[in-house]
Design a protein around this motif. Structure first.
Motif: not given
Length: 317
Positions: A106, A110, A136-137, A160-161, A157
């Motif tokens: 992650l 990001l 990331l969304a 993070f939508e 994950l």
């Protein structure tokens, strides 16, 4: 009856709860062995040591019954297993690296999407480098290799939508989060993914899995994240894509590794490199110790071991 020897790469007095009835010997890859290798029944492979150190005792462990790695894979000792006697159980460290490796995956995603390396360079140069960056969304993420670490990456994950997570593994199955697709469906899934995360074991079938054809199928602007093993990616093919700017990459592992000075991957555009640090964090030792206490408790009580990857057979068998 003489108690069996157990070789540990962590001093035994630092591991609370080790079962009685075994002789614990500390060996972390030093030139001299801690005792007669012929008396070793349970060999715990030193962690983060070169393969030549990891496999050095194997030819003389004539009584060994278990070889236990503290890594998620066993590729580091694969070359020395052929000489072991039949019936030796080889176990990996499932449960030890999920948290830290997923955390790094992650972090790399990001940092790459949000441009953190460029921010650091800007800070060094005292330059204010603003502007829009990818988030990331709303991204589609593809996880290639859906074992316990792949599942842990998906767990992280979720907040993070992301728009969708697709999962690929050697065998098709269903999980609580959704279907896991077989490798045969990988070509179609690659074209839909904004982020492709590699966390598959290194085997002959996964060596250069991310080759020129694999990379060509990835969508323009996609990010490739490798937290598996370096040779899962064809470095030459990746460099060709990075040089055009069509893809970006975040790599915790490389081929070759360590990456030598002067290698073109160091300065390829759009690449973030971390020096194989997915596992060695403060999360490692507590989980490694818990694994060893559990496994050795099973061993001394003659209970089935966990994490058995393979059992050696006769030569040619």
């Amino acid at each position: 009856m003489t108690a069996a020897d157990v070789w540990l790469p962590i001093p035994p007095d630092e591991i609370e709860g080790l079962p009685e009835g075994l002789n614990y010997r500390f060996w972390n890859g030093e030139p001299d062995f801690p005792a007669d290798p012929a008396d070793c029944a349970y060999y715990v492979v030193p962690y983060m040591k070169p393969a030549e150190i990891a496999v050095r005792p194997l030819p003389v462990l004539s009584s060994v019954r278990v070889v236990q790695t503290l890594s998620a894979g066993i590729d580091n000792i694969q070359g020395g297993l052929a000489g072991l006697r039949p019936g030796v159980q080889v176990c990996n460290a499932r449960g030890v690296h999920e948290a830290s490796t997923a955390e790094l995956a992650l972090t790399l995603i990001l940092a790459s999407l949000r441009g953190v390396p460029d921010f650091v360079r800007g800070q060094d140069a005292e330059e204010w480098r603003g502007g829009f960056r990818p988030a990331l969304a709303d991204k589609n993420v593809l996880i290639v290799g859906y074992g316990s670490i792949g599942s842990a990456i998906e767990d992280r994950l979720v907040p993070f939508e992301v728009a969708r997570v697709a999962r690929v593994a050697r065998s098709e199955r269903t999980t609580a989060r959704g279907p896991v697709r077989p490798l045969t469906e990988l070509p179609a899934l690659l074209s839909e993914a904004d982020v492709v995360v590699l966390i598959t074991p290194l085997t002959e079938s996964t060596r250069h899995l991310a080759d020129a054809d694999f990379l060509a199928r990835m969508k323009d602007g996609a990010l490739l994240v490798n937290v598996a093993r370096g040779p899962v990616v064809d470095t030459k093919a990746l460099l060709a894509e990075l040089e055009t700017g069509r893809l970006t990459a975040a790599l915790d592992v490389t081929d070759p590794e360590p990456l030598p000075q002067g290698h073109p991957l160091w300065h390829a555009p759009g690449v973030l490199i971390s020096p194989h640090v997915g596992g060695p964090t403060s999360a490692f030792l507590p989980r490694a110790k818990r694994l060893l206490v559990d496994q050795l408790g099973r061993f001394v009580n003659r209970e089935p071991l966990g994490n058995v990857i393979l059992t050696t057979g006769p030569v040619g068998g």
